[in-house]
Design an enzyme around this catalytic site. Structure first.
Site, PDB file in Angstrom:
ATOM      1  N   SER A 157       0.820  -1.207   0.000  1.00  0.00           N
ATOM      2  CA  SER A 157       0.000   0.000   0.000  1.00  0.00           C
ATOM      3  C   SER A 157       0.854   1.257   0.000  1.00  0.00           C
ATOM      4  CB  SER A 157      -0.921   0.033   1.226  1.00  0.00           C
ATOM      5  OG  SER A 157      -1.739   1.201   1.174  1.00  0.00           O
ATOM      6  N   LYS A 160      -4.877  -6.572   3.373  1.00  0.00           N
ATOM      7  CA  LYS A 160      -4.829  -5.498   2.359  1.00  0.00           C
ATOM      8  C   LYS A 160      -6.222  -5.215   1.814  1.00  0.00           C
ATOM      9  CE  LYS A 160      -3.042  -2.505  -0.604  1.00  0.00           C
ATOM     10  NZ  LYS A 160      -4.040  -2.164  -1.590  1.00  0.00           N
ATOM     11  N   HIS A 173      -7.933  -3.207   4.305  1.00  0.00           N
ATOM     12  CA  HIS A 173      -7.339  -1.846   4.213  1.00  0.00           C
ATOM     13  C   HIS A 173      -8.046  -1.070   3.117  1.00  0.00           C
ATOM     14  CE1 HIS A 173      -4.718   0.943   1.995  1.00  0.00           C
ATOM     15  NE2 HIS A 173      -4.228   1.275   3.157  1.00  0.00           N
ATOM     16  N   ASN A 174      -8.224  -1.688   1.970  1.00  0.00           N
ATOM     17  CA  ASN A 174      -8.857  -0.994   0.850  1.00  0.00           C
ATOM     18  C   ASN A 174     -10.334  -0.713   1.097  1.00  0.00           C
ATOM     19  OD1 ASN A 174      -6.299  -1.405  -0.309  1.00  0.00           O
ATOM     20  ND2 ASN A 174      -7.219  -1.400  -2.350  1.00  0.00           N
ATOM     21  N   GLU A 197     -10.279   2.251   3.119  1.00  0.00           N
ATOM     22  CA  GLU A 197      -9.878   3.340   2.201  1.00  0.00           C
ATOM     23  C   GLU A 197     -11.091   3.850   1.436  1.00  0.00           C
ATOM     24  OE1 GLU A 197      -6.460   2.420  -0.471  1.00  0.00           O
ATOM     25  OE2 GLU A 197      -7.866   2.893  -2.081  1.00  0.00           O
TER      26      GLU A 197
HETATM   27  C1  6PG Z   1      -3.032   1.294  -2.023  1.00  0.00           C
HETATM   28  C2  6PG Z   1      -4.228   1.429  -2.946  1.00  0.00           C
HETATM   29  C3  6PG Z   1      -4.032   0.687  -4.245  1.00  0.00           C
HETATM   30  C4  6PG Z   1      -5.292   0.614  -5.119  1.00  0.00           C
HETATM   31  C5  6PG Z   1      -5.821   1.965  -5.514  1.00  0.00           C
HETATM   32  C6  6PG Z   1      -6.942   1.880  -6.549  1.00  0.00           C
HETATM   33  O1  6PG Z   1      -3.227   0.793  -0.889  1.00  0.00           O
HETATM   34  O2  6PG Z   1      -1.967   1.738  -2.446  1.00  0.00           O
HETATM   35  O3  6PG Z   1      -5.368   0.868  -2.278  1.00  0.00           O
HETATM   36  O4  6PG Z   1      -3.666  -0.659  -3.933  1.00  0.00           O
HETATM   37  O5  6PG Z   1      -4.988  -0.049  -6.302  1.00  0.00           O
HETATM   38  O6  6PG Z   1      -6.386   2.552  -4.383  1.00  0.00           O
HETATM   39  O7  6PG Z   1      -7.942   1.033  -6.025  1.00  0.00           O
HETATM   40  P1  6PG Z   1      -9.465   1.185  -6.575  1.00  0.00           P
HETATM   41  O8  6PG Z   1      -9.388   1.177  -8.090  1.00  0.00           O
HETATM   42  O9  6PG Z   1     -10.163  -0.035  -6.036  1.00  0.00           O
HETATM   43  O10 6PG Z   1      -9.982   2.498  -6.053  1.00  0.00           O
END
Ligand code: 6PG
Length: 473
Positions: A134, A188, A191-192, A195
């Site tokens: 990440s 992860k 985490h997303n 996010e």
């Molecule tokens: C990270 C991000 C990355 C992810 C982008 C786009 O932790 O660096 O989460 O891994 O690819 O955020 O993700 P989306 O296309 O699902 O928004």
């Protein structure tokens, strides 16, 4: 197991944005790196542009040469699109590997696939690591947060390199071996999910200020920049403040005003939701964020609907900036609480023994959701919370008590003013559900037993019962 004398410390296959950044980061920290790429001409270009790091890099164009260039037991990091490309690469490279070698998938992979690949490779004495990376390109080059899942053998090989290149928080590398097989990719994925939720809630506050408050992008960005100095301090507030204050060089307008309001998604947030539902968990704030991205794609429908749809808005005051700030803060706490509850449920289901405090710690720097809260979360989890419930920690209960009123006022204002706040309101609804000892599922059980004789537990006696139902007269 000691490495053979000759050969690179690690191989990196896939010289796209993330792969090339990680390879340079590894070389920058003194490791010998063999590199390869499906389009072999990328290898020459990569080495040519590596400048002073080139001596640390061994460029190879054939898979056989790539594998031979790496010291055994090999660690080979793949930074390629997840899914079939990974399976194809495993099939192509496995015959070239030796017992004890490790393939590391550094992509955003479905942890179920990682568990499958790990089991399949173990049958031939090989190891498969799923590693969440990440921090985007900047993080990959100068310090990502790394979430590693796999065998102790693989971790022994990878650890010195991962700890060297990872982001540091007060000299603590933001990397951990979180458990076997899919543990790293699952962390992860969550985490997303967090996010997505955080990005959505920030966008919702932006919506309140723009659509109900009539403020412009630069003005809102300046407010977010001020919030960056307070408890909301985080990478996503920093990025949002900078983006909102950016200007489009072609039109001179605020950059965000010329961007089409349709959100993309590679799917990691959606995976979080699917796994939460499979584990019987509520990730309602993450669900709202994923849903909002889907709704945003209905742009043409929304353009048609706007002039036709009665809004029914009530004329109420806009919440103050402090309320908006505190609403975002408690929404962030509640979204993380849902995410950690999901991690706790998965840890039990898959017997991973995930360390929630350590996960909070490795998210303190390098990753997209890094924020001032994560150190507090780590402390909270050290107090051994029941079932990983962050909201039961005394420090978190106090933080929520101080700010939940603001969330309530902001959600209420959004409802009256007709500004959609799906993630903020989902956070509040989840909190109001979790803080009430007696909910309303007794009526759900009554309905189910009335029409389907599904039975229910009583509050006053052990066992399964059916109701004495009287049909309406
Ligand atoms: C990270 C991000 C990355 C992810 C982008 C786009 O932790 O660096 O989460 O891994 O690819 O955020 O993700 P989306 O296309 O699902 O928004």
């Amino acid at each position: 197991m000691n490495k053979t004398k000759s050969g690179a410390d690690i191989g990196v296959y896939g010289l796209g944005t993330m792969g090339s950044a990680l390879a340079l980061n590894l070389a920058d920290h003194g490791f010998e790196v063999a590199v390869c790429n499906r389009e072999s001409d990328w290898v020459t270009a990569f080495i040519d542009e590596a400048g002073p790091l080139a001596p640390k890099l061994t460029g190879t164009k054939a898979l056989e040469d790539f594998v031979k260039a790496i010291a055994q037991p090999r660690s080979i990091l793949f930074m390629i699109p997840s899914g079939e490309p990974m399976d194809e690469m495993i099939e192509a490279i496995t015959p070239l590997l030796s017992e004890g070698d490790t393939i590391i998938d550094g992509g955003n992979a479905d942890f179920n696939a990682t568990r499958r690949r790990s089991a399949a490779m173990a049958e031939s004495g090989l190891h498969f690591v799923g590693m969440g990376v990440s921090g985007g390109e900047e993080g990959a080059r100068h310090g990502p947060s790394l979430m590693v899942g796999g065998s102790d053998h693989s971790w022994q090989q990878l650890r010195p390199m991962a700890e060297a290149i990872a982001a540091k928080f007060e000299n603590d590398p933001c990397v951990a071996h979180l458990g076997p097989d899919g543990a790293g990719h699952f962390v992860k994925t969550v985490h997303n999910g967090i996010e997505y939720a955080d990005m959505q809630m920030i966008a919702e506050v932006y919506g309140m200020l723009r659509d109900a408050g009539g403020q412009g992008a630069h003005e809102i960005g300046a407010l977010f920049e001020r919030w960056q100095e307070g408890p909301l301090s985080s990478y996503l507030i920093e990025v949002s403040a900078a983006a909102l204050q950016s200007t489009d060089s072609r039109t001179g307008k605020p950059m965000v005003d010329v961007i089409r309001d349709q959100a993309g998604q590679k799917g990691t947030g959606r995976w979080t939701l699917i796994e939460a539902l499979k584990l019987g968990q509520s990730a309602s704030t993450i669900e709202a964020a994923v849903g909002a991205r889907g709704w945003s794609s209905e742009k043409d429908t929304r353009l048609m609907a706007e002039p036709l749809s009665a809004a029914g808005v009530q004329d109420v005051d806009m919440p103050g900036d402090d309320d908006l700030e505190m609403a975002l803060l408690v929404g962030r706490i509640l979204a993380h609480a849902q995410g950690f509850r999901l991690l706790s449920a998965a840890s039990e289901e898959f017997e991973w023994s995930l360390d929630m405090a350590r996960i909070s710690e490795i998210w303190r720097a390098g990753c997209i959701i890094r924020s001032a809260l994560l150190d507090d979360f780590a402390d909270a989890f050290r107090s051994d919370l029941p079932a990983g419930h962050l909201i039961l920690a005394p420090t978190m209960r106090a933080r929520v008590a101080d700010s939940i009123g603001a969330l309530r006022r902001v959600v209420a204002a959004g409802v009256s003013l007709g500004v959609a706040l799906p993630a903020l309101s989902a956070s509040l609804a989840w909190y109001d559900t979790m803080r009430r000892g007696r909910g309303t599922a007794n009526l759900i059980q009554a309905q189910r037993d009335f029409f389907g004789a599904h039975g229910f537990d009583r509050v006053d006696e052990e066992g399964k019962f059916h109701g004495d139902w009287n049909a309406l007269p």
